[in-house]
Write a protein that holds these residues in place. Structure first.
Motif, PDB file in Angstrom:
ATOM      1  N   ALA A 227       0.326   5.233   1.548  1.00 51.87           N
ATOM      2  CA  ALA A 227      -0.539   5.915   2.505  1.00 51.87           C
ATOM      3  C   ALA A 227      -0.476   7.423   2.323  1.00 51.87           C
TER       4      ALA A 227
ATOM      5  N   TYR B 192      -8.215   1.303   4.641  1.00 52.20           N
ATOM      6  CA  TYR B 192      -7.603   0.829   3.399  1.00 52.20           C
ATOM      7  C   TYR B 192      -8.745   0.645   2.413  1.00 52.20           C
TER       8      TYR B 192
ATOM      9  N   GLU C 106      -4.079   3.636   1.516  1.00 55.81           N
ATOM     10  CA  GLU C 106      -4.465   3.807   2.914  1.00 55.81           C
ATOM     11  C   GLU C 106      -4.644   5.294   3.176  1.00 55.81           C
TER      12      GLU C 106
ATOM     13  N   HIS D 206       0.831  -1.207   0.000  1.00 53.30           N
ATOM     14  CA  HIS D 206       0.000   0.000   0.000  1.00 53.30           C
ATOM     15  C   HIS D 206       0.862   1.252   0.000  1.00 53.30           C
TER      16      HIS D 206
END
Length: 179
Positions: A96, A130, A142, A94
């Motif tokens: 963020a 998420y 995220e 991911h």
């Protein structure tokens, strides 16, 4: 900078062995020091709207303004990290975006058609979500609230990296109730 939610602030990397990951990133990549929590205290955790008790180990360090997060799952509860690993993947899971306006930014993402897959909270004002959508195979977004103690901890981690000389490469997470 992203036109979606500002700059990407964190790269989330799923690993099989977090200790080996911290060693690699500090010794080979020169990134550190690492702040390590063997069991992150996640509250109000949900996956697909169902509550679970995850056991994840996390290590955080910065390279400039970019935070690197290493994540190792320690149990088999449903999570996007587990999904990623079940696909045979390791590495960048991911990216963020950090926010001080969580509710506003979450509403904007939902209005754009994103859907929440996984969510929870770490400490006071430390909510995270998420999103289910993967616009690149295996990599999701995220949205992380960084008000209060969590934000101060992230500042501490970034500041510790600025003049880091390689000493004391792994450190415990600071107590969020005391920062």
């Amino acid at each position: 900078m992203s036109t979606l939610l500002g700059p990407i602030r964190q790269l989330g990397i799923v690993v099989d062995d977090i200790e080996a990951g911290m060693k690699h990133w500090s010794e080979v990549m020169g990134v550190g020091p690492w702040y390590y929590n063997p069991q992150v205290p996640i509250e109000d955790y949900t996956y697909d709207g169902e509550s679970y008790q995850p056991h994840n180990s996390v290590a955080l360090a910065n390279s400039g303004d970019m935070q690197v997060e290493l994540i190792q799952t320690r149990n088999d509860v449903p999570s996007m990290y587990r999904d990623y690993m079940q696909k045979g993947l390791r590495g960048l899971q991911h990216v963020a975006f950090w926010t001080n306006e969580f509710d506003k930014d979450l509403a904007m993402m939902l209005d754009k058609g994103f859907t929440v897959k996984m969510s929870g909270k770490v400490g006071e004002n430390g909510r995270f979500v998420y999103f289910a959508e993967e616009h690149h195979p295996g990599t999701c977004i995220e949205l992380s609230e960084v008000l209060g103690p969590k934000g101060r901890m992230f500042d501490l981690i970034r500041e510790a990296s600025q003049d880091w000389d390689g000493a004391d490469p792994v450190r415990p997470f600071p107590d969020l109730s005391k920062i």
